[in-house]
Design a protein around this motif. Sequence first.
Motif, PDB file in Angstrom:
ATOM      1  N   CYS A 190      38.030  57.781 -29.687  1.00 29.58           N
ATOM      2  CA  CYS A 190      36.998  57.603 -28.668  1.00 29.58           C
ATOM      3  C   CYS A 190      35.699  58.263 -29.134  1.00 29.58           C
ATOM      4  CB  CYS A 190      37.458  58.228 -27.357  1.00 29.58           C
ATOM      5  SG  CYS A 190      36.259  58.066 -25.998  1.00 29.58           S
TER       6      CYS A 190
ATOM      7  N   ASP B  77      33.427  59.747 -27.391  1.00 30.57           N
ATOM      8  CA  ASP B  77      32.970  60.902 -26.606  1.00 30.57           C
ATOM      9  C   ASP B  77      32.915  62.123 -27.512  1.00 30.57           C
ATOM     10  OD1 ASP B  77      32.871  59.340 -24.371  1.00 30.57           O
ATOM     11  OD2 ASP B  77      34.674  60.154 -23.424  1.00 30.57           O
TER      12      ASP B  77
ATOM     13  N   ASN C 289      40.168  62.019 -28.638  1.00 29.00           N
ATOM     14  CA  ASN C 289      38.958  62.032 -27.818  1.00 29.00           C
ATOM     15  C   ASN C 289      38.361  63.435 -27.866  1.00 29.00           C
ATOM     16  OD1 ASN C 289      36.988  61.271 -25.981  1.00 29.00           O
ATOM     17  ND2 ASN C 289      38.269  61.698 -24.195  1.00 29.00           N
TER      18      ASN C 289
ATOM     19  N   PRO D 135      42.950  60.737 -23.995  1.00 30.26           N
ATOM     20  CA  PRO D 135      41.582  60.357 -23.636  1.00 30.26           C
ATOM     21  C   PRO D 135      41.415  60.061 -22.158  1.00 30.26           C
ATOM     22  CG  PRO D 135      42.275  59.229 -25.620  1.00 30.26           C
ATOM     23  CD  PRO D 135      43.495  59.908 -25.076  1.00 30.26           C
TER      24      PRO D 135
ATOM     25  N   CYS E  39      38.526  56.405 -21.378  1.00 27.18           N
ATOM     26  CA  CYS E  39      38.045  55.821 -22.632  1.00 27.18           C
ATOM     27  C   CYS E  39      38.758  54.504 -22.862  1.00 27.18           C
ATOM     28  CB  CYS E  39      38.323  56.788 -23.792  1.00 27.18           C
ATOM     29  SG  CYS E  39      37.006  56.820 -25.009  1.00 27.18           S
TER      30      CYS E  39
END
Length: 218
Positions: A135, A137, A175, A195, A198
């Motif tokens: 992910c 992020d 993530n 995650p 996500c």
Amino acid sequence: MWLLASLRLINGHNSCFGRVEILYNGIWGTVCDNGWDLSDAAAVCREMGCGDVIEAKSSAHFGQGSGPVWISDLQCSDTDSSLRGCKSSGWGRGTCGHEKDAGVICKDNVRLVNSTNSCYGRVEVLRAGQWGTVCDDGWDASDAAVVCRQLGCGTVLEVKNAAYFGKGSGPIWMNNINCFGNEATLMSCSYNATPNRCDHEKDAGVICGCKCQCFHFS
């Protein structure tokens, strides 16, 4: 006494293959290839956070090291997750020279896909035998630098977000990755394994700058 960062693979083109070196009592040394086999090499691959073992190398295949030959006659089982848990002749008790330094080739547990070059693309990681994505992020240059170095692909040219290289499939394994940038593998960085909110629209990617031929085992 084993110290932090107690194992490394040297003289390969990434952190998942090379001559096996161990840090013991503050000094880096090598492993003798007496008794060195796939079970021993597999324990190294697991400890390094790499994929499955491909080959166990002997006779200083990756060049002769220096310093002590710390361990000989390793007897790792298929469940040992690190060399420290394996039986051996004991620290510094062998009679090997560096012409018998042991090495290993492991599969990478990271790959870059959906491009025309193995040094850029969507980041995918292998866990539990299944490839999944990362992910975006918190995905930044420090995180991407670890991937580029792990794959032997030079330095980061661009960090890509929002499924720039297309949406992946399967699990989103990582993530909020937080690498310092000097870790040997992406799995060595801190991250969230579950995650939050996500999906594959947020798959992370990277473009690395490879100054030489990129070596990648898949």
